[in-house]
Scaffold this motif. Structure first.
Motif, PDB file in Angstrom:
ATOM      1  N   ALA A 505      38.855  45.877  45.715  1.00 16.73           N
ATOM      2  CA  ALA A 505      38.000  47.139  45.051  1.00 16.73           C
ATOM      3  C   ALA A 505      38.670  48.519  45.340  1.00 16.73           C
ATOM      4  O   ALA A 505      39.202  48.625  46.315  1.00 16.73           O
ATOM      5  CB  ALA A 505      36.610  47.213  46.047  1.00 16.73           C
ATOM      6  N   VAL A 511      36.966  46.428  39.795  1.00 24.89           N
ATOM      7  CA  VAL A 511      37.190  45.282  40.861  1.00 24.89           C
ATOM      8  C   VAL A 511      38.022  44.503  40.012  1.00 24.89           C
ATOM      9  O   VAL A 511      37.973  44.049  39.050  1.00 24.89           O
ATOM     10  CB  VAL A 511      35.875  44.785  41.385  1.00 24.89           C
ATOM     11  N   VAL A 535      33.603  44.947  48.575  1.00 23.81           N
ATOM     12  CA  VAL A 535      33.530  43.606  47.599  1.00 23.81           C
ATOM     13  C   VAL A 535      33.402  42.449  48.686  1.00 23.81           C
ATOM     14  O   VAL A 535      33.996  42.506  49.624  1.00 23.81           O
ATOM     15  CB  VAL A 535      34.810  43.504  46.606  1.00 23.81           C
ATOM     16  N   THR A 596      29.439  43.761  45.282  1.00 25.59           N
ATOM     17  CA  THR A 596      30.092  45.003  45.154  1.00 25.59           C
ATOM     18  C   THR A 596      29.212  46.143  45.447  1.00 25.59           C
ATOM     19  O   THR A 596      27.909  46.174  45.122  1.00 25.59           O
ATOM     20  CB  THR A 596      31.069  45.239  43.888  1.00 25.59           C
TER      21      THR A 596
END
Length: 694
Positions: A505, A511, A535, A596
């Motif tokens: 991340a 991501v 993440v 996330t």
């Protein structure tokens, strides 16, 4: 059978014999000697119609003659024919008895078979009442009624049905009403006791928890079956660490080592094999008992491990042993094992506490600056702070055990296991510690910027840095390599060793997923409008039912492989979604779901195979810095000083307050929740306190 020599068999007088174990008790008392006088004999004879003049009314009201000679000639042969093993008159050879036994028409129903334990026994109060009512009749009537009962008791199933049909056709409505009320109670069968234990276990496994507890209150036999480990192991496996597909209820995580150790034994018992053999593997170990398996015995770093920077020798990287006792010492006595019902009950209490927000709170104070990272396990808590120190705490007493000093700047990330602790700092270094002694085993320098994220698994360590790169360290062959692709700080990384992938991340709002074998980015997830801070890869047990329609949040995915087509309306097979390295079916796929959080105040759940954002969780007022999750819940901490608990499928559940600064880090277990903040405090919420009897 013993025969009375004083009775003349030739005159055909009625003889008493045991008809069945269910009826011998009252037949012995009811069948009284019958000696009718001449008047009664002539009266009875007059009731028998002459041959050829039997009318319809007489045929419908046929009654059994109470003449003893006639009864002996009709009842005795009937009994000898259908129950030769219990009524064997003189002159019947064993050969004829055996042939009669093989006659399929003489089989009893299962309730009247003496060799079956499910045979219904006579009810004592009912028999007493019947006995008193029969005593009020004359001896001749008693003898006649006893003969009728004897005939019915000895008759096979086909004959019984005919007898009952004939009786029912002559019953009036009051008598039918009496039969209806009586039969309703008599046809109730204890089926669990009658069935084999394996089938009873199978039936009980379909019940929910409430019904199972009620079943245990029916009788002692039902309690034995309903409390068996076979049933409650199934209940634990169905609910613990996952949401039940039937009731939607899930319980906190159970140590899988116990589940694996006892699963085989319980399967054998459920199928009837090994049911009478007790084994310590049948039931789980007590809480807190450490069971070593191959996974626990594997050390992340062995004595030959070394850092890539070469600042220390290999002998300095020796990992301390996890146990303080010598292997030569005698093992402690094996503890008693707990029934699976008790395990379920304890987990159920914890689940209820999570649901209703019942908890106790402990506060850890000692750092002089904001706390940026933490992790806890068993009774140990480790915290890293901007004051450049790492503190080890006793979670039971809230006392500081020791302080690890060595970094020259703030500590942004750490992770520990049973033998070591690895920390990353803004001073651009990684340090490996023996957290039990406080000794720094090695220092690794390889980044050009501060290290703000790390994760190790097995022999690999991945670190994320302010220099926009990810570095992978191999402690077995001392090799390293760098993954480049982000355009801003990399805030978090997570390794998945089965699939050999990494997710990262970054502050560039994306991501990325990386293939460790090809060292290439295989997928980029875009959708956040703020810097992505955390993440997480969700465990394989996590399941999320979703529709094709998204929740209104836009998201895109880029596939970084020319051989794999970009996603259009039809999703390609999962193995083709992650690049050519996954085309072989032998290689495990990455976890299906990913979580996330970002400074856009949202949390997103992704499907890694197609790159879709399955759900966006709204609720925080400011950016989300911290994130933790398991199969049952998601926990987040944000700049708004709040900690929120989410149900992955239903959404928001609860908010915890108390911190005076932004919440920067979170630790989560099945019964505890720890949060760290820039207010220099760590708050621990325990959901395992006893709340009384449920």
């Amino acid at each position: 059978m013993d025969m009375n020599p004083d009775i003349d068999h030739a005159d055909g007088s009625a003889k008493r014999r045991k008809i069945s174990p269910a009826t011998d008790e009252w037949l012995d008392s009811f069948a009284l000697p019958f000696q009718p006088d001449e008047h009664e004999d002539s009266l009875l004879s007059s009731k028998v119609p002459h041959e050829g003049i039997l009318n319809h009314h007489d045929a419908a009201n046929i009654s059994l003659s109470r003449n003893p000679r006639f009864a002996g000639q009709t009842v005795a042969p009937f009994l000898a024919e259908h129950i030769p093993d219990q009524y064997n008159p003189l002159g019947v050879s064993p050969t004829s008895v055996e042939s009669t036994r093989r006659n399929p028409n003489s089989k009893y129903c299962y309730r009247h078979r003496p060799d079956l334990k499910c045979r219904r026994q006579a009810n004592e109060p009912s028999m007493d009442q019947l006995h008193h009512e029969l005593e009020d009749l004359s001896e001749s009537d008693q003898q006649a009624i006893t003969h009728v009962w004897s005939l019915f008791s000895a008759a096979p199933a086909k004959h019984r049905n005919l007898m009952l049909q004939g009786i029912l056709t002559q019953c009036c409505f009051p008598q039918l009403s009496y039969l209806s009320g009586t039969v309703r109670e008599l046809i109730r069968i204890d089926f669990l006791t009658a069935l084999p234990p394996e089938i009873s276990y199978k039936i009980l496994c379909y019940l929910d928890t409430t019904s199972l507890c009620k079943a245990a209150q029916v009788s002692q036999r039902w309690r034995t079956l309903a409390d068996d480990d076979v049933v409650w192991h199934k209940m634990c496996a169905q609910h613990i660490n996952q949401k039940c597909t039937k009731c939607g209820w899930g319980l906190p995580l159970l140590e899988r080592k116990r589940l694996r150790a006892s699963k085989r034994q319980l399967q054998l018992r459920a199928t009837g094999r090994g049911r009478n053999e007790w084994s310590p593997e049948i039931t789980p170990a007590p809480e807190g008992t450490f069971i070593l398996d191959e996974q626990d015995a594997t050390l992340v770093m062995d004595g030959s491990s070394s850092s890539d920077c070469g600042q220390t020798h290999s002998d300095q990287l020796a990992v301390p042993t996890a146990s303080c006792t010598s292997l030569d010492e005698e093992p402690e006595p094996r503890p008693k094992f707990r029934p699976w019902k008790d395990v379920y009950k304890d987990r159920f209490k914890v689940g209820i506490n999570w649901k209703h927000g019942r908890y106790s709170t402990k506060i850890f104070r000692g750092h002089s600056n904001g706390i940026m990272c933490l992790q806890f396990d068993d009774n140990i808590l480790a915290t890293g702070s901007y004051d450049s120190t790492i503190k080890i705490w006793d979670m039971e007493t809230c006392q500081e055990i020791r302080t690890l000093k060595g970094h020259t700047s703030g500590i942004r990330c750490l992770q520990f296991d049973k033998t070591k602790l690895i920390s990353g700092s803004i001073d651009k270094s990684l340090k490996v510690w023996n957290w039990r002694t406080g000794q720094c085993l090695s220092t690794c320098i390889g980044h050009n910027g501060g290290i703000i994220g790390l994760h190790f698994d097995g022999a690999l360590l991945a670190s994320a840095s302010m220099d926009k790169t990810i570095k992978v360290w191999n402690f077995e062959d001392r090799s390293t390599f760098v993954l480049r692709g982000h355009s801003d700080w990399v805030n978090a990384v997570k390794l998945d060793m089965p699939s050999r992938t990494i997710v990262s991340a970054s502050d560039d709002c994306t991501v990325k997923m990386w293939d460790l074998d090809s060292k290439q980015c295989v997928r980029t997830f875009e959708g956040h409008v703020g810097q992505v801070q955390q993440v997480l890869l969700m465990p394989a047990e996590f399941d999320f039912e979703h529709n094709d329609d998204l929740d209104g949040a836009s998201s895109t995915v880029s596939v970084h492989s020319p051989s794999v087509p970009s996603q259009d309306t039809i999703d390609p097979p999962r193995h083709e979604c992650f690049g050519p390295g996954f085309l072989s079916n032998d290689r495990p796929l990455p976890p299906r779901y990913m979580l996330t959080s970002a400074l856009d105040s949202t949390i997103r759940l992704w499907d890694t195979s197609n790159g879709k954002c399955l759900r966006t969780y709204f609720g925080h007022l400011e950016g989300v810095w911290a994130l933790a999750a398991d199969t049952l819940r998601i926990v987040s901490g944000a700049e708004d000083r709040m900690v929120k608990v989410w149900d992955p499928k239903k959404g928001y559940e609860r908010t915890f307050t108390g911190h005076a600064g932004p919440v920067t880090c979170i630790g989560l277990s099945d019964s505890k929740l720890c949060t760290g903040s820039e207010d220099c405090e760590v708050r621990m919420y325990s959901f395992q306190e006893k709340i009384g009897r449920l």
